[in-house]
Design an enzyme around this catalytic site. Structure first.
Site, PDB file in Angstrom:
ATOM      1  N   HIS A  82     -17.848 -43.208  19.059  1.00  0.00           N
ATOM      2  CA  HIS A  82     -19.297 -43.153  19.222  1.00  0.00           C
ATOM      3  C   HIS A  82     -19.967 -43.962  18.123  1.00  0.00           C
ATOM      4  O   HIS A  82     -19.609 -43.864  16.965  1.00  0.00           O
ATOM      5  CB  HIS A  82     -19.798 -41.708  19.166  1.00  0.00           C
ATOM      6  CG  HIS A  82     -21.284 -41.599  19.299  1.00  0.00           C
ATOM      7  ND1 HIS A  82     -21.910 -41.682  20.522  1.00  0.00           N
ATOM      8  CD2 HIS A  82     -22.263 -41.470  18.384  1.00  0.00           C
ATOM      9  CE1 HIS A  82     -23.217 -41.593  20.341  1.00  0.00           C
ATOM     10  NE2 HIS A  82     -23.458 -41.462  19.045  1.00  0.00           N
ATOM     11  N   ASP A 161     -29.361 -30.026  24.234  1.00  0.00           N
ATOM     12  CA  ASP A 161     -29.649 -31.162  23.363  1.00  0.00           C
ATOM     13  C   ASP A 161     -30.642 -32.118  24.019  1.00  0.00           C
ATOM     14  O   ASP A 161     -31.517 -32.672  23.360  1.00  0.00           O
ATOM     15  CB  ASP A 161     -28.366 -31.922  23.003  1.00  0.00           C
ATOM     16  CG  ASP A 161     -28.704 -33.214  22.279  1.00  0.00           C
ATOM     17  OD1 ASP A 161     -29.238 -33.135  21.165  1.00  0.00           O
ATOM     18  OD2 ASP A 161     -28.497 -34.305  22.856  1.00  0.00           O
ATOM     19  N   ARG A 168     -37.919 -33.263  19.798  1.00  0.00           N
ATOM     20  CA  ARG A 168     -37.910 -33.768  18.414  1.00  0.00           C
ATOM     21  C   ARG A 168     -38.524 -35.160  18.348  1.00  0.00           C
ATOM     22  O   ARG A 168     -39.200 -35.518  17.385  1.00  0.00           O
ATOM     23  CB  ARG A 168     -36.474 -33.799  17.877  1.00  0.00           C
ATOM     24  CG  ARG A 168     -35.922 -32.403  17.566  1.00  0.00           C
ATOM     25  CD  ARG A 168     -34.407 -32.440  17.425  1.00  0.00           C
ATOM     26  NE  ARG A 168     -33.979 -33.440  16.477  1.00  0.00           N
ATOM     27  CZ  ARG A 168     -32.887 -34.206  16.609  1.00  0.00           C
ATOM     28  NH1 ARG A 168     -32.097 -34.066  17.653  1.00  0.00           N
ATOM     29  NH2 ARG A 168     -32.593 -35.091  15.704  1.00  0.00           N
ATOM     30  N   SER A 183     -26.717 -32.850  17.373  1.00  0.00           N
ATOM     31  CA  SER A 183     -27.095 -33.493  18.630  1.00  0.00           C
ATOM     32  C   SER A 183     -25.990 -34.434  19.111  1.00  0.00           C
ATOM     33  O   SER A 183     -25.523 -34.350  20.258  1.00  0.00           O
ATOM     34  CB  SER A 183     -28.408 -34.257  18.415  1.00  0.00           C
ATOM     35  OG  SER A 183     -28.676 -35.127  19.474  1.00  0.00           O
ATOM     36  N   LYS A 187     -22.666 -33.579  22.257  1.00  0.00           N
ATOM     37  CA  LYS A 187     -22.372 -34.397  23.437  1.00  0.00           C
ATOM     38  C   LYS A 187     -20.928 -34.893  23.418  1.00  0.00           C
ATOM     39  O   LYS A 187     -20.253 -34.946  24.443  1.00  0.00           O
ATOM     40  CB  LYS A 187     -23.343 -35.580  23.510  1.00  0.00           C
ATOM     41  CG  LYS A 187     -24.736 -35.141  23.966  1.00  0.00           C
ATOM     42  CD  LYS A 187     -25.766 -36.246  23.848  1.00  0.00           C
ATOM     43  CE  LYS A 187     -26.237 -36.415  22.430  1.00  0.00           C
ATOM     44  NZ  LYS A 187     -27.564 -37.018  22.275  1.00  0.00           N
TER      45      LYS A 187
HETATM   46  N1  URA Z   1     -28.903 -39.783  18.658  1.00  0.00           N
HETATM   47  C1  URA Z   1     -28.748 -38.565  19.220  1.00  0.00           C
HETATM   48  O1  URA Z   1     -28.057 -38.420  20.220  1.00  0.00           O
HETATM   49  N2  URA Z   1     -29.362 -37.519  18.649  1.00  0.00           N
HETATM   50  C2  URA Z   1     -30.124 -37.622  17.552  1.00  0.00           C
HETATM   51  O2  URA Z   1     -30.649 -36.630  17.089  1.00  0.00           O
HETATM   52  C3  URA Z   1     -30.291 -38.900  16.982  1.00  0.00           C
HETATM   53  C4  URA Z   1     -29.674 -39.952  17.566  1.00  0.00           C
END
Ligand code: URA
Ligand code: CA
Length: 441
Positions: A82, A161, A168, A183, A187
């Site tokens: 990632h 999320d 957010r 966050s 995932k």
């Molecule tokens: N990318 C994400 O998936 N979450 C965040 O909080 C910031 C960047």
């Protein structure tokens, strides 16, 4: 339990219990807690922070808010990668094939998303006919037979999320280390990989601009991953300028093909070898990163990486002849050089602004409904530390509209800072973070 009490506890600097975190995530996902109360809690967390235990609990609660993908019918150690996101980041198109060629199964679920350019799937659609439509059985069979498949993200991973991140985003509470780390990791964990390699970007083109904060974020994510039994390593890398030269979709595919031939930009090649080496070690295909690097260098020089890309494209309905003949890739009607206004050394390139120029040209999506133009984008000719003569091109714009080309040209010119004294080149790999600690270079 009352949401009011949870907000007040965090506002006053208290530590939330596992039950309190589970409660607000479960109820918020179901729509039983209003956005304004969760906004207040996010702001309280922003100022009062969360400790490691709270952050791990928040991550687990978000993983459990939706489905989790079970990859156990795929043989071997599944290693996911990632990147926290940057400009011109083509690594998946290169890493996927070279790591798969080394025997690590690549079961990639990619999104399309918003951004300066499209996502991995959009880029791969530059190969005529390429598709991510396949049954789960086909996906699993492809990974077992060919070690690589790229699927679309169909499952609802970590829906909590999704809601929280959107909230957010509009309440100025994105840039908190615990919230970002949970966050991203929720995932990744829901997506089912056994091990995870993170590329944490730092610099003007990253959302973490400061190196210290980037290392802190990396450490937090590595700890979360290892906490839940996923072997996780993070590499902190420079995003003070775009990665490689190309920013666009088909243009980045061309750049990926060049890199798989061993003829790619130095920085992009180095990043892929570094991330790939850690993937091989975590995947059990090499004892050390040094050994892994040799394996990957050999995969590139022997053409096995390029062959793997060809195999991937063909297996998913794309025309593999494009791999050997990249001139078949989508092409823009206008190719216009951007001429430097003066002579000197490149001191900085605002990566974000180059990304925005690519977006103006049509390479990315501003809203979910936007159509992407695969052919357009920017190819940089000069990077930080390079010398440019008066009248020399710093970049080439690939456009399908003269008006957009003119706008992009102005943006590129103002993104470049040119000075008369010599400038040192940027260090690409800033450090490695593992469960044992931080190593900076
Ligand atoms: N990318 C994400 O998936 N979450 C965040 O909080 C910031 C960047
Ligand atoms: Ca690039």
């Amino acid at each position: 339990m009352r949401m009011y009490d949870i907000i007040m506890k965090k506002r006053n600097g208290g530590e939330l219990t596992t039950e309190e975190i589970n409660y607000f995530i479960e109820e918020y996902t179901k729509g039983n807690i209003p956005d304004y109360q969760v906004s207040a809690l996010m702001m309280a967390i922003y100022f009062q922070k969360m400790n490691k235990r709270e952050t791990a609990d928040l991550t687990k609660a978000m993983v459990n808010s939706g489905v989790t993908i079970d990859l156990s019918d795929i043989k071997g150690v599944k290693v996911d990668k990632h990147s926290t996101g940057g400009v011109g980041d083509t690594t998946t198109l290169i890493l996927g094939p070279i790591v798969a060629a080394a025997g690590v199964p690549v079961a990639k679920m990619s999104g399309r998303g918003l951004g300066h350019t499209g996502g991995t799937i959009d880029k791969l659609e530059s190969f005529k006919g390429f598709s991510v439509e396949m049954t789960r059985e086909q996906f699993v069979n492809n990974v077992n037979d060919k070690k690589i498949a790229i699927g679309g993200q169909t499952a609802d991973l970590a829906p909590a999320d999704k809601k929280l991140y959107a909230l957010r985003d509009v309440t100025a509470t994105v840039d908190n280390i615990s919230l970002i780390a949970s966050s991203i990791m929720s995932k990744k964990i829901a997506a089912g990989a056994d091990a995870i390699v993170l590329d944490v970007k730092t610099g003007s083109g990253a959302f973490m601009k400061e190196e210290e904060a980037s290392f802190e974020l990396a450490k937090e994510m590595v700890d979360i991953g290892n906490n839940v039994g996923r072997n996780t390593v993070a590499v902190v890398t420079d995003m003070d300028q775009p990665l490689g030269f190309a920013v666009g979709n088909a243009l980045e595919v061309k750049e990926a093909i060049d890199t798989l031939k061993g003829e790619g930009p130095v920085d992009l090649t180095e990043l892929c070898l570094t991330l790939g080496s850690h993937m091989l070690v975590l995947g059990g295909q090499a004892e050390s990163v040094e050994e892994a690097r040799k394996i990957l260098e050999d995969i590139i020089s022997s053409g096995k990486g390029l062959a793997k890309l060809r195999e991937l494209v063909e297996a998913q309905g794309g025309d593999p002849s494009y791999v050997d003949n990249p001139s078949l890739l989508p092409k823009a009607s206008i190719e216009q050089p951007v001429i430097a206004a003066k002579e000197g050394y490149i001191k900085s390139i605002k990566a974000d602004d180059i990304g925005k120029a690519a977006l103006v040209l049509g390479a990315g999506r501003e809203t979910k409904e936007s159509e992407i133009d695969l052919s357009v984008g920017i190819v940089l000719h000069k990077k930080i530390g390079d010398y440019v003569k008066e009248g020399e091109a710093i970049a080439t714009i690939h456009a399908n509209s003269e008006e957009k080309q003119k706008t992009a040209e102005e943006m590129i010119l103002s993104a470049y800072e040119i000075v008369s004294e010599e400038v040192k080149k940027n260090k690409l790999i800033k450090g490695i973070v593992t469960k044992d600690g931080i190593k900076t270079f």
